[in-house]
Every structure is written in structure tokens, then in C-alpha cells.
Enzyme design. Structure first.
Site, PDB file in Angstrom:
ATOM      1  N   LYS A  65       0.800  -1.230   0.000  1.00 57.61           N
ATOM      2  CA  LYS A  65       0.000   0.000   0.000  1.00 57.61           C
ATOM      3  C   LYS A  65       0.833   1.280   0.000  1.00 57.61           C
ATOM      4  O   LYS A  65       0.433   2.279  -0.601  1.00 57.61           O
ATOM      5  CB  LYS A  65      -0.946   0.012   1.205  1.00 57.61           C
TER       6      LYS A  65
ATOM      7  N   ASP B  49     -10.250   3.027   1.927  1.00 57.33           N
ATOM      8  CA  ASP B  49     -10.465   2.379   3.235  1.00 57.33           C
ATOM      9  C   ASP B  49     -11.227   3.285   4.211  1.00 57.33           C
ATOM     10  O   ASP B  49     -12.145   2.833   4.906  1.00 57.33           O
ATOM     11  CB  ASP B  49      -9.127   1.988   3.874  1.00 57.33           C
TER      12      ASP B  49
ATOM     13  N   GLY C 104      -4.888   2.225  17.126  1.00 56.54           N
ATOM     14  CA  GLY C 104      -4.231   1.828  15.884  1.00 56.54           C
ATOM     15  C   GLY C 104      -3.570   3.006  15.203  1.00 56.54           C
ATOM     16  O   GLY C 104      -4.003   4.159  15.352  1.00 56.54           O
ATOM     17  N   ALA C 105      -2.489   2.700  14.497  1.00 54.20           N
ATOM     18  CA  ALA C 105      -1.754   3.744  13.777  1.00 54.20           C
ATOM     19  C   ALA C 105      -1.188   3.194  12.474  1.00 54.20           C
ATOM     20  O   ALA C 105      -0.332   3.802  11.846  1.00 54.20           O
ATOM     21  CB  ALA C 105      -0.622   4.272  14.655  1.00 54.20           C
ATOM     22  N   GLY C 106      -1.686   2.021  12.074  1.00 53.64           N
ATOM     23  CA  GLY C 106      -1.234   1.428  10.815  1.00 53.64           C
ATOM     24  C   GLY C 106      -2.084   1.924   9.656  1.00 53.64           C
ATOM     25  O   GLY C 106      -2.707   2.994   9.741  1.00 53.64           O
ATOM     26  N   GLY C 107      -2.118   1.143   8.576  1.00 56.57           N
ATOM     27  CA  GLY C 107      -2.810   1.553   7.354  1.00 56.57           C
ATOM     28  C   GLY C 107      -4.289   1.833   7.568  1.00 56.57           C
ATOM     29  O   GLY C 107      -4.787   2.902   7.206  1.00 56.57           O
TER      30      GLY C 107
ATOM     31  N   VAL D  46     -12.550  -3.122  13.136  1.00 56.26           N
ATOM     32  CA  VAL D  46     -12.364  -3.259  11.680  1.00 56.26           C
ATOM     33  C   VAL D  46     -12.092  -4.695  11.239  1.00 56.26           C
ATOM     34  O   VAL D  46     -12.156  -5.010  10.063  1.00 56.26           O
ATOM     35  CB  VAL D  46     -11.233  -2.344  11.149  1.00 56.26           C
TER      36      VAL D  46
ATOM     37  N   TYR E 175     -12.828  -8.441  10.320  1.00 56.87           N
ATOM     38  CA  TYR E 175     -14.058  -9.136   9.887  1.00 56.87           C
ATOM     39  C   TYR E 175     -13.911 -10.655   9.903  1.00 56.87           C
ATOM     40  O   TYR E 175     -14.861 -11.381   9.607  1.00 56.87           O
ATOM     41  CB  TYR E 175     -14.526  -8.647   8.513  1.00 56.87           C
TER      42      TYR E 175
ATOM     43  N   GLY F 251     -15.984  -5.500  10.822  1.00 51.81           N
ATOM     44  CA  GLY F 251     -15.319  -4.916   9.656  1.00 51.81           C
ATOM     45  C   GLY F 251     -15.907  -5.266   8.298  1.00 51.81           C
ATOM     46  O   GLY F 251     -15.403  -4.800   7.272  1.00 51.81           O
TER      47      GLY F 251
END
Ligand code: NAD
Length: 292
Positions: free
Chosen positions: A73, A111, A135-138, A236, A238, A260
């Protein structure tokens, strides 16, 4: 399915690894078939080492678009011709278009849009709301930026002190510099601050990989006092559809628990529109793939 493929069929790809478990090929191919669109969607195992030739292949073969997932990404950005404003701010691309197959590749990120649409679908708006986000990722970055652009009032971001913690600080700075939303970042180790932020929030979003294999037995909230009847809890993840967090939140009377799947559906629907200029038949896809 095979019968409708012809010499004119246009290809959309998905480049990521591991990717064989993805629901995206079924979702897009079923939507193409339902609308009678002459497209096919295929997944390809691509990592950072094969990304450049894969992007060259998209151009050379006139592949009309591609979804991009981990670990590509961020890495795909230098290979594209144009990046949409939201993807630039998020620093990651999950959708690429190659309009008319001419090789001009534009990167987008759907997203965040998908997450906000999934909340709206459940009657939850982020506008003027205080939100706690782990969270701090994608995924987390996309949601944070989109929520801020969609009018969230306050965003309390928490993350463990790992290699993406700095990313959270950058995201908060972008939000504070570019929107009216006030964003703060705190180490998740500060549990008192986490509890206090949740108390001030109407929505809690967990955008970490906790709850998913191999962390399926974990939840970032284990204190019943942190769940209230006016708190929406959105995870998020699923797979599984009900994470430990969502089970806990439901048991302790949260206003609403959301998994999610909706985010997955609506990020796909936004990509579908970019690829085909047509609206994905989301109700049909939801019934086909997600209803148990
Ligand atoms: P990522 O690797 O970029 O980020 C992972 C995040 O999880 C980081 O913030 C990290 O600090 C945190 N984390 C990892 N282990 C932790 C632990 N033990 N305790 C606390 N935090 C921890 O991944 P991503 O792409 O942002 O994906 C995160 C999750 O979102 C995954 O479960 C993924 O499946 C899901 N996701 C869902 C959708 C959807 O459409 N529903 C879309 C994208 C991602």
C-alpha cells in the site's frame, strides 16, 4: 462465470500477499456479473520485490485498475503517476485506476470512505463526535483522516509504543493542520488516559490487528466500566465476524457493535465505482456474501 469472459473482457487485479483468502475477487466478479459488465477481477501474489514489474505489467497489459493490499500500500506510491489528495494524506493507496488502459496510473485510498460509510449504514455519524481510535497502521490512518475530514470533533488516538507510533503523531499533526478536528496521540500503556478518552467518546474504533489471528483471544478493552449504553464499538476486523472485543461490548450493553464487513464492502464499492464508473449493487452483494 467463464461463459461471460470474451476477447473484450477488461481485467482488474488485486496485488498483495498473502491474498488467497480475500473476499474481493468474489465481491467484484459477482457485481460485474449482476450488472452485465465485461470485466474480470483476479488476485495475484505480489510482494515488494515483485511490485515494480507488476505495476509495469498493469501498464503493458492495459489492466484497467487494481486493488492494492499489504505489503504494497505504501510501496506502490513511487510507481504511480498521480495520487489523490486523501491517499496523499493517508500515505497509502488501496486502489489504482488505469482509465482507458493508457498507462496513466492514479492512486486512491477507499479504506477510510469504506469505514465511515459502514458506520453510516448502521445509523452512526462521525460528524461533531468525539472518537477514541486504537491503531496507527494503514487502516487506522485512513479512518482517522477520513473521520476528521467528515467533521469529527475530537479524535483520541492510542497505540502501543511500536514502530508505527510515530506514524500516529504524524497523522494527528496532519489532522490538526488541515481540519477543524482536534487529534491527540497517547501510548496505549497509559490505561487511565485510555479509559478517560473512552468516557468522553460516543464511538470507539479498534483499527489494530488485535482480535484477528493470531491475536484472536485478545481485546484492548477488558474493563466492563469502559462499555456504556451510549457507546458505539466498531472493530475493523471481519474474520472472525465477532471478535473478543465485540463479544465483550455486546455482553456489557454497548449501544451498537459493528464488525469490519461493512468497511470491507464499502471500500470495495468505492473502488468498483472508480474502476467502472458504475455503482456496485451493494444490497445484492451484502445478501450474497455477508448474510449468515
Ligand atoms: P498494520 O500492520 O498497518 O497496523 C497494525 C496495527 O495494530 C498497528 O497500529 C499496531 O500497533 C497494532 N497492533 C498490533 N499488535 C498489537 C497488540 N498486540 N496490541 C495493540 N496493538 C497492536 O495493519 P492494517 O493494515 O492497519 O490492518 C489492521 C487491521 O485492520 C487488520 O486486522 C486488518 O485485517 C483490518 N483491516 C480491515 C479492513 C476492512 O475493510 N474491514 C481494511 C483494512 C484492514
Amino acid at each position: 462465470m467463464t461463459e461471460r469472459l470474451t476477447g473484450h473482457t477488461l481485467l482488474i487485479s488485486l496485488i498483495a500477499t498473502p491474498i488467497r483468502h480475500s473476499m474481493s475477487p468474489t465481491m467484484h466478479n459477482e457485481a460485474f456479473a449482476k450488472l452485465g459488465l465485461d470485466y474480470a477481477y483476479l488476485a495475484f501474489e505480489v510482494d515488494n520485490s515483485t511490485l515494480k514489474p507488476a505495476v509495469d505489467g498493469i501498464r503493458a497489459l492495459g489492466i484497467r485498475g487494481s486493488n492494492v493490499s499489504m505489503p504494497n500500500k505504501q510501496a506502490i506510491i513511487p510507481y504511480l503517476d498521480e495520487i489523490s489528495p486523501e491517499a496523499k494524506l493517508i500515505g497509502a493507496v488501496n486502489t489504482v485506476t488505469n482509465k482507458d488502459g493508457k498507462g496513466h496510473l492514479v492512486g486512491y485510498n477507499t479504506d477510510g470512505i469504506g469505514a465511515i460509510k459502514a458506520l453510516e449504514d448502521e445509523g452512526v455519524t462521525v460528524k461533531d463526535q468525539s472518537i477514541t481510535l486504537t491503531g496507527a497502521g494503514g487502516a487506522a490512518t485512513a479512518i482517522a483522516i477520513q473521520a476528521a475530514f467528515d467533521g469529527a470533533k475530537e479524535l483520541y488516538i492510542f497505540n502501543i509504543n511500536d514502530d508505527v507510533f510515530e506514524n500516529a503523531k504524524e497523522t494527528a499533526k496532519k489532522i490538526n493542520d488541515n481540519t477543524n478536528c482536534r487529534a491527540t496521540v497517547t501510548d496505549l500503556a497509559d490505561q487511565a488516559a485510555f479509559k478517560s478518552a473512552i468516557q468522553k467518546s460516543s464511538i470507539y474504533i479498534d483499527a489494530t490487528s488485535v482480535g484477528m489471528k493470531p491475536l484472536q483471544e485478545q481485546s484492548l478493552i477488558n474493563d466492563p466500566e469502559m462499555i456504556r449504553s451510549d457507546l458505539v464499538v466498531f472493530d475493523v476486523v471481519y474474520a472472525p465476524r465477532e471478535t473478543k472485543l465485540l463479544r465483550f461490548a455486546k455482553e456489557h450493553g454497548a449501544k451498537k457493535v459493528i464488525n469490519g464487513l461493512g468497511m470491507m464492502l464499502y471500500q470495495g464499492a468505492a473502488a468498483f465505482q472508480l474502476f467502472t464508473d458504475e455503482e456496485m449493487p451493494v444490497t445484492y452483494i451484502k445478501e450474497l456474501l455477508f448474510d449468515e
